[in-house]
Scaffold this active site. Structure first.
Site, PDB file in Angstrom:
ATOM      1  N   LYS A 187      50.593  60.844  74.789  1.00  0.00           N
ATOM      2  CA  LYS A 187      49.968  60.345  73.566  1.00  0.00           C
ATOM      3  C   LYS A 187      50.716  60.822  72.324  1.00  0.00           C
ATOM      4  O   LYS A 187      50.978  62.016  72.164  1.00  0.00           O
ATOM      5  CB  LYS A 187      48.509  60.807  73.512  1.00  0.00           C
ATOM      6  CG  LYS A 187      47.719  60.269  72.333  1.00  0.00           C
ATOM      7  CD  LYS A 187      46.281  60.785  72.394  1.00  0.00           C
ATOM      8  CE  LYS A 187      45.465  60.301  71.204  1.00  0.00           C
ATOM      9  NZ  LYS A 187      44.106  60.874  71.207  1.00  0.00           N
ATOM     10  N   GLU A 217      40.768  57.546  79.923  1.00  0.00           N
ATOM     11  CA  GLU A 217      41.450  58.723  79.373  1.00  0.00           C
ATOM     12  C   GLU A 217      40.928  59.991  80.052  1.00  0.00           C
ATOM     13  O   GLU A 217      39.720  60.158  80.229  1.00  0.00           O
ATOM     14  CB  GLU A 217      41.179  58.793  77.863  1.00  0.00           C
ATOM     15  CG  GLU A 217      41.718  60.028  77.179  1.00  0.00           C
ATOM     16  CD  GLU A 217      41.210  60.165  75.753  1.00  0.00           C
ATOM     17  OE1 GLU A 217      41.751  61.020  75.018  1.00  0.00           O
ATOM     18  OE2 GLU A 217      40.286  59.421  75.372  1.00  0.00           O
ATOM     19  N   CYS A 242      43.087  56.843  73.822  1.00  0.00           N
ATOM     20  CA  CYS A 242      42.057  57.251  72.862  1.00  0.00           C
ATOM     21  C   CYS A 242      42.063  56.294  71.664  1.00  0.00           C
ATOM     22  O   CYS A 242      41.992  55.085  71.839  1.00  0.00           O
ATOM     23  CB  CYS A 242      42.282  58.698  72.449  1.00  0.00           C
ATOM     24  SG  CYS A 242      40.985  59.420  71.418  1.00  0.00           S
TER      25      CYS A 242
END
Length: 543
Positions: free
Chosen positions: A348, A271, A400
């Site tokens: 995301k 990430e 994440c």
């Protein structure tokens, strides 16, 4: 004396809760404590009055999550206090709800409490403040056989097992004084026959189902060779020199991996492995150093016939689409352009509350400004559960803590993903238990949907997981390294019940809880109504 007894139960329950999950006491957690952790909680509620239950719930919320998520202090010292305060409030409400259940059901109330607890665990994962850490079912992540039943009902099946066993233990402890003088097994067996039978059936199903699932041949598979890079970066350091060093380390580790394993198909970077937005810096050319970094990186990608998957900030400035996104970029020279960069992108969807996303800027403008001026990097949320196609493979890239949410990862699989490539960065926590807790949840996403996964993280835990939740290869934490493996992807994968239906177990639990409370309330009201004429008649007779 009663106060100290209840305080002891809070301490015991908090320690059991912390021991069940990866932490300072047990590196991988301990499934045994997962089965007994809630017993002191149920006993505590039974021993507390309605007026005091909230106090003990608040104390338990602070202590249990303080022990579990102590690593939040590494992000910001105030974060751990805010988290403890939040769970103090939440558990105070849960304890009051369980106390209400106690007043309704009396002897059988511990089992209804267990049902309520399962509903609470599900609800705390939903919405803006959704948080999956601490769900009891995750304590079974190393119990490979029992783990397989998550393909039937998600992690919620394992949570129900844990809560059910704890309820039975609590019931036995609370009934001990009643049955001890009788010295007879008959009333004991009669009293506990139903819960023991239900739990025995549930465990038997898990064991048989798990054994069969682990030993059934998956049939023909295609193997995808993946390299997951772990560059061990420090999330607390910023600046052009740091970004340049990080990219240099990623390239060096990737070159080592490709030299040793030239048959590699896909390379995963963590990430925000590359912090400066690639597309934005190429298009705007406002910073010469970042522009040259992008050119060098694009040249590197174009010279390797592999698919690169990496985390990057994506900044869009067009009127139609403006915002900053925590994104995964996919570069494959057989499909995408490099000059200008034209990656496939996933933004995301489920952002970390307060540190990545705050949707109430209009209602709390001052607090929103405070977040912007602090350590928070606020992003715009994505909207599409993207599935990428790489030659003969389809995959998705949860970013994440997104792989801690079962229903989101299920959506990726429903949309067509054959594999999950997780990009994460837990290095900010400076904590091995934090990274292991994250891993324990990732494992369930594989078993729930019968898909393999590969995880590339900044500092750990970088690994490859098969479709049965077994960790095939794993890198040590907090060191520069990479993991390589051939991921077997079934050619004719059959959808699991969980993939087909989703979170059906919590739905059933909520319905059962609602009906049980409704029926019990109706029964109590009916009894009061029947007793009123009798009471009036008795009063007249006396007069």
């Amino acid at each position: 004396m009663k106060f100290f007894y209840k305080a002891f139960l809070v301490i015991l329950a908090s320690l059991f809760f912390a021991c069940a999950h990866p932490g300072l006491i047990f590196e991988d957690g301990c499934a045994f404590f997962g089965f007994i952790a809630l017993a002191p909680v149920f006993i505590l509620v039974k021993k507390s009055s309605v007026r005091s239950a909230w106090f003990w719930g608040a104390l338990y919320g602070m202590s249990s999550y303080g022990l579990l998520c102590y690593w939040l202090a590494a992000f910001n010292p105030f974060t751990i206090y805010i988290g403890m305060a939040a769970f103090a409030l939440i558990l105070a409400l849960v304890f009051e709800a369980m106390s209400f259940v106690k007043s309704l059901f009396n002897k059988k109330s511990v089992y209804v409490m267990a049902l309520l607890w399962c509903v609470y665990e599900y609800l705390k994962t939903k919405g803006f403040l959704g948080f999956s850490y601490g769900i009891m079912g995750y304590s079974l992540w190393k119990s490979t056989v029992l783990l397989q039943s998550s393909s039937f009902g998600g992690v919620w099946y394992e949570s129900a097992l844990c809560a059910g066993v704890s309820a039975l233990i609590a019931d036995c402890v609370l009934s001990f004084r009643v049955f001890l003088p009788r010295f007879s097994l008959v009333p004991v067996l009669k009293r506990f026959a139903l819960p023991i039978s239900v739990l025995a059936a549930a465990f038997s199903f898990s064991l048989v189902y798990g054994f069969i699932r682990l030993n059934v041949d998956e049939g023909a598979v295609k193997k995808i060779n993946v390299v997951c890079v772990q560059n061990n970066t420090d999330s607390n350091k910023y600046g052009p020199d740091v970004y340049k060093r990080d990219v240099s380390n990623l390239v060096r580790l990737t070159d080592e991996a490709l030299s040793a394993f030239p048959e590699t198909d896909i390379v995963l970077w963590p990430e925000t492995a590359v912090v400066p937005p690639i597309e934005y810096n190429f298009a705007e050319k406002k910073d010469e150093g970042r522009y040259q970094m992008v050119l060098s990186l694009m040249d590197y990608f174009s010279r390797n016939d592999v698919c690169f998957v990496l985390g990057n900030q994506r900044t869009l400035t067009t009127p139609e689409n403006e915002g900053d996104y925590n994104a995964a970029l996919v570069f494959d020279r057989r499909k995408t352009g490099f000059l200008p960069p034209e990656p496939e992108v996933y933004a995301k969807i489920h952002l970390v509350p307060f540190t990545e996303y705050f949707p109430f800027a209009g209602i709390f403008p001052r607090f929103y400004k405070l977040l912007l001026n602090g350590d928070s990097r606020l992003w715009s949320p994505g909207s599409e559960a993207k599935v990428f196609e790489f030659r003969n493979l389809t995959f998705s890239t949860p970013i994440c803590f997104e792989d801690s949410f079962g229903n989101l990862c299920r959506t990726f699989v429903v949309n067509g993903a054959e594999c999950l490539f997780s990009l994460s960065n837990d290095s900010w926590s400076q904590s091995r238990p934090c990274q292991k807790q994250h891993l324990s949840m990732s494992v369930f996403r594989c078993t729930e949907n019968a898909v393999p996964a590969a995880r590339s993280t900044a500092s750990g835990v970088t690994c490859i997981i098969d479709g049965r939740g077994r960790i095939v290869s794993e890198s040590p934490q907090f060191e520069e390294n990479y993991v390589r493996g051939a991921i077997p992807v079934p050619l004719n994968r059959k959808s699991t019940l969980y993939t087909l239906i989703g979170d059906w177990i919590p739905a059933v639990e909520m319905i059962l809880l609602f009906l049980a409370v409704l029926i019990r309330v109706f029964q109590k009201i009916s009894v009061k109504i029947r007793l009123k004429p009798v009471e009036r008649g008795a009063g007249n007779k006396v007069l």
